[in-house]
Design an enzyme around this catalytic site. Structure first.
Site, PDB file in Angstrom:
ATOM      1  N   HIS A 138      -0.460   6.852 -60.694  1.00 38.04           N
ATOM      2  CA  HIS A 138      -0.003   8.235 -60.821  1.00 38.04           C
ATOM      3  C   HIS A 138      -0.819   9.005 -61.858  1.00 38.04           C
ATOM      4  CE1 HIS A 138       3.389  11.195 -62.013  1.00 38.04           C
ATOM      5  NE2 HIS A 138       2.625  11.711 -61.071  1.00 38.04           N
ATOM      6  N   GLU A 198      -0.209   6.405 -64.820  1.00 33.98           N
ATOM      7  CA  GLU A 198       0.874   5.423 -64.766  1.00 33.98           C
ATOM      8  C   GLU A 198       0.532   4.413 -63.671  1.00 33.98           C
ATOM      9  OE1 GLU A 198       4.732   8.068 -66.171  1.00 33.98           O
ATOM     10  OE2 GLU A 198       4.237   8.080 -64.051  1.00 33.98           O
ATOM     11  N   LYS A 223       4.608   9.729 -46.280  1.00 36.44           N
ATOM     12  CA  LYS A 223       3.926   8.666 -47.041  1.00 36.44           C
ATOM     13  C   LYS A 223       3.857   7.386 -46.203  1.00 36.44           C
ATOM     14  CE  LYS A 223       4.155  10.432 -51.502  1.00 36.44           C
ATOM     15  NZ  LYS A 223       2.975  11.030 -52.106  1.00 36.44           N
ATOM     16  N   SER A 243       4.864  10.970 -57.494  1.00 32.83           N
ATOM     17  CA  SER A 243       5.399  11.350 -58.803  1.00 32.83           C
ATOM     18  C   SER A 243       6.676  10.601 -59.121  1.00 32.83           C
ATOM     19  CB  SER A 243       5.767  12.829 -58.820  1.00 32.83           C
ATOM     20  OG  SER A 243       4.718  13.617 -58.409  1.00 32.83           O
ATOM     21  N   ASN A 281       7.765  11.757 -65.584  1.00 32.21           N
ATOM     22  CA  ASN A 281       8.659  12.653 -64.827  1.00 32.21           C
ATOM     23  C   ASN A 281      10.125  12.354 -65.086  1.00 32.21           C
ATOM     24  OD1 ASN A 281       6.878  14.456 -63.576  1.00 32.21           O
ATOM     25  ND2 ASN A 281       6.312  12.902 -62.081  1.00 32.21           N
TER      26      ASN A 281
HETATM   27  N1  CAA Z   1     -12.066  21.183 -64.483  1.00 31.34           N
HETATM   28  C1  CAA Z   1     -12.879  21.357 -65.557  1.00 31.34           C
HETATM   29  N2  CAA Z   1     -12.520  22.107 -66.611  1.00 31.34           N
HETATM   30  C2  CAA Z   1     -11.299  22.687 -66.592  1.00 31.34           C
HETATM   31  C3  CAA Z   1     -10.402  22.536 -65.519  1.00 31.34           C
HETATM   32  C4  CAA Z   1     -10.841  21.744 -64.436  1.00 31.34           C
HETATM   33  N3  CAA Z   1     -10.055  21.516 -63.359  1.00 31.34           N
HETATM   34  N4  CAA Z   1      -9.252  23.226 -65.792  1.00 31.34           N
HETATM   35  C5  CAA Z   1      -9.425  23.793 -66.996  1.00 31.34           C
HETATM   36  N5  CAA Z   1     -10.655  23.470 -67.468  1.00 31.34           N
HETATM   37  C6  CAA Z   1     -11.249  23.868 -68.747  1.00 31.34           C
HETATM   38  C7  CAA Z   1     -11.276  25.384 -68.887  1.00 31.34           C
HETATM   39  O1  CAA Z   1     -12.410  25.906 -68.253  1.00 31.34           O
HETATM   40  C8  CAA Z   1     -11.315  25.552 -70.379  1.00 31.34           C
HETATM   41  O2  CAA Z   1     -12.645  25.392 -70.829  1.00 31.34           O
HETATM   42  P1  CAA Z   1     -13.165  26.196 -72.140  1.00 31.34           P
HETATM   43  O3  CAA Z   1     -12.312  25.696 -73.271  1.00 31.34           O
HETATM   44  O4  CAA Z   1     -14.593  25.776 -72.262  1.00 31.34           O
HETATM   45  O5  CAA Z   1     -12.951  27.629 -71.820  1.00 31.34           O
HETATM   46  C9  CAA Z   1     -10.524  24.355 -70.889  1.00 31.34           C
HETATM   47  O6  CAA Z   1     -10.424  23.422 -69.812  1.00 31.34           O
HETATM   48  C10 CAA Z   1      -9.145  24.753 -71.311  1.00 31.34           C
HETATM   49  O7  CAA Z   1      -8.546  25.481 -70.245  1.00 31.34           O
HETATM   50  P2  CAA Z   1      -7.849  26.873 -70.427  1.00 31.34           P
HETATM   51  O8  CAA Z   1      -8.539  27.707 -71.468  1.00 31.34           O
HETATM   52  O9  CAA Z   1      -7.685  27.449 -69.066  1.00 31.34           O
HETATM   53  O10 CAA Z   1      -6.389  26.587 -70.919  1.00 31.34           O
HETATM   54  P3  CAA Z   1      -5.772  25.514 -71.896  1.00 31.34           P
HETATM   55  O11 CAA Z   1      -6.479  25.423 -73.193  1.00 31.34           O
HETATM   56  O12 CAA Z   1      -4.321  25.828 -71.933  1.00 31.34           O
HETATM   57  O13 CAA Z   1      -5.968  24.117 -71.159  1.00 31.34           O
HETATM   58  C11 CAA Z   1      -4.709  22.649 -69.787  1.00 31.34           C
HETATM   59  C12 CAA Z   1      -5.546  23.912 -69.851  1.00 31.34           C
HETATM   60  C13 CAA Z   1      -5.584  21.441 -70.160  1.00 31.34           C
HETATM   61  C14 CAA Z   1      -4.242  22.498 -68.366  1.00 31.34           C
HETATM   62  C15 CAA Z   1      -3.540  22.750 -70.843  1.00 31.34           C
HETATM   63  O14 CAA Z   1      -2.871  23.979 -70.681  1.00 31.34           O
HETATM   64  C16 CAA Z   1      -2.522  21.654 -70.729  1.00 31.34           C
HETATM   65  O15 CAA Z   1      -2.724  20.563 -71.229  1.00 31.34           O
HETATM   66  N6  CAA Z   1      -1.387  21.973 -70.067  1.00 31.34           N
HETATM   67  C17 CAA Z   1      -0.325  20.992 -69.828  1.00 31.34           C
HETATM   68  C18 CAA Z   1      -0.634  20.259 -68.564  1.00 31.34           C
HETATM   69  C19 CAA Z   1       0.385  19.215 -68.277  1.00 31.34           C
HETATM   70  O16 CAA Z   1       1.386  19.064 -68.940  1.00 31.34           O
HETATM   71  N7  CAA Z   1       0.151  18.453 -67.188  1.00 31.34           N
HETATM   72  C20 CAA Z   1       1.105  17.479 -66.718  1.00 31.34           C
HETATM   73  C21 CAA Z   1       1.964  18.098 -65.655  1.00 31.34           C
HETATM   74  S1  CAA Z   1       3.147  16.988 -64.974  1.00 31.34           S
HETATM   75  C22 CAA Z   1       2.326  16.151 -63.780  1.00 31.34           C
HETATM   76  O17 CAA Z   1       1.206  16.398 -63.432  1.00 31.34           O
HETATM   77  C23 CAA Z   1       3.086  15.005 -63.187  1.00 31.34           C
HETATM   78  C24 CAA Z   1       3.685  15.208 -61.890  1.00 31.34           C
HETATM   79  O18 CAA Z   1       3.853  14.243 -61.190  1.00 31.34           O
HETATM   80  C25 CAA Z   1       4.240  16.504 -61.486  1.00 31.34           C
END
Ligand code: CAA
Length: 394
Positions: free
Chosen positions: A144, A156, A101, A123, A195
């Protein structure tokens, strides 16, 4: 500089987060420069942006015309100096290794226009330390995003010790322009909000796995039945076990040794089994998202245990003065994790004494200090009283 003056955004890194942030900026109408260290990473990031835009066209959220325009607004680079030479705002999304970084920020500082803001998508890491690699620490800020950046609403916005108020405001305004839900974090503290609050649950998930107390599928099925959009182990694979490893390392060094990455996690990372991005992690992702058999749910696992740990950690953020408003914590957790309610909203329904007892028992059972209930949790007095959750929630 005002938010209206931002015309071009440069994104460092074309991986899971970098390509997604670049796409978010394209969707908001900006010219974007996406940079990575090798052509193959750039090609993969570009293809993922195109695929995602195709999905949005299919859903009629974007027209074919807009898609063509957005792709023509995207330039890609290997040379870091070239990529930022006319950028107004830069977002760094390179691996979570402090030396890397700092090298990137030094190069950005040398090549980006004097007025440009340099933001890190880290993160967990210290924005103050990252900023120390530059001669413009007042223009360095945390920004973030959450995975997948196109769908998750939270951003964030983190103040390092020397970040100026205009830099904070500009970054906040930019997140709004990107159709996101920004939350300000005034104190540069490990893991910021999301996180930090989920970290104790990761310790517990690791212990359940390592001690053979439950399988990932049993817990994931239970949590999905309780309404989680993804099972917690599935989510770890989704964000990447390497990312989890770096986050845990950072917390272990800065917060408590309880966060030390467990053996199973180190073994997975050493074997290159990083989750979704490599096709194998806790689950097999080679044929897409793992299918979790809901009939395997471990019915005697109480989902409130994870809530208890999150509420407890959330009260630490208030006690430490990292976040002033408990509402902001709920807002962050709802918009960062795609869940229906934040920790304090849930605590209001479950009861603080019940949650404090759960934390007490977990701390004793696993001998983990991080699980011990805080003064606030033990007092039983809610930091704020949120409106009751709608009936459909239950
Ligand atoms: N671009 C466009 N559309 C997308 C996509 C993308 N990158 N990814 C998924 N989609 C679409 C899918 O095509 C799907 O569309 P349809 O409903 O028309 O079929 C829709 O979004 C829903 O996707 P899925 O059916 O595959 O699955 P889902 O209903 O479970 O949704 C998700 C996917 C939104 C990722 C959901 O599972 C979710 O909210 N998961 C939790 C994610 C989370 O907690 N993220 C935070 C992580 S922590 C972090 O990021 C911090 C860090 O620093 C580590």
């Amino acid at each position: 500089m005002k938010v209206e003056d931002i015309k071009k955004i440069a994104v460092m890194g074309a991986g899971d987060m970098g390509h997604g942030i670049a796409e978010v900026a394209l969707l908001a109408g900006y010219k974007v420069a996406m940079r990575d260290i090798e052509q193959r990473f750039i090609d993969k990031g570009f293809a993922r942006i195109k695929d995602s835009l195709d999905k949005l066209v299919e859903k009629k959220k974007v027209t074919e015309e807009d898609k063509t325009k957005m792709l023509s607004n995207l330039q890609t680079f290997i040379d870091i100096a070239e990529s930022v030479k006319d950028a107004d705002f830069v977002v760094e999304a390179v691996p979570e290794i402090m030396d890397v970084k700092k090298q990137v920020f030094q190069a950005l500082d040398a090549a980006a226009p004097k007025h440009a803001i340099l933001a890190s998508n880290t993160s967990t890491m210290s924005i103050t330390e990252i900023a120390s690699a530059t001669k413009r620490p007042s223009q360095v800020v945390g920004m973030h995003f959450f995975n997948p950046p196109v769908l998750m609403k939270l951003v964030e916005v983190i103040k390092g010790k020397k970040t100026s108020d205009p830099t904070m405001q500009l970054t906040y305004d930019l997140a709004l322009k990107m159709n996101k839900v920004p939350v300000r974090i005034e104190k540069d503290s490990p893991g910021f909000i999301y996180n930090r609050i989920t970290a104790p649950t990761h310790i517990l998930l690791g212990l359940l796995l390592e001690r053979g107390l439950a399988t990932p599928e049993e817990i994931d099925a239970r949590m999905k039945k309780a309404g989680a959009p993804m099972g917690p182990y599935e989510l770890l694979d989704y964000i990447g076990l390497d990312v989890l490893y770096h986050i845990s390392r950072n917390f272990s060094d800065r917060l408590s040794r309880d966060h030390e990455p467990p053996k199973w996690l180190k073994a997975k990372v050493d074997a290159g089994e990083l989750g979704k991005k490599t096709g194998k992690g806790i689950y097999d992702w080679s044929k897409g998202r793992p299918e979790i058999d809901l009939s395997k749910a471990k019915e005697d696992f109480d989902p409130n245990v994870l809530t208890a740990l999150q509420v407890n950690e959330a009260t630490k953020l208030l006690e430490e003065g990292v976040v002033k408003s408990p509402e902001d914590i709920d807002k962050a957790m709802v918009n960062g994790g795609g869940v229906a309610a934040g920790p304090f909203q849930l605590a209001n329904e479950i009861g603080y004494d019940k949650l404090a007892k759960m934390c007490e028992e977990l701390a004793k059972k696993f001998n983990v200090k991080v699980f011990e209930p805080t003064k606030t949790l033990k007092s039983g007095r809610p930091p704020y009283v949120p409106p009751p959750l709608p009936k459909e929630f239950f």
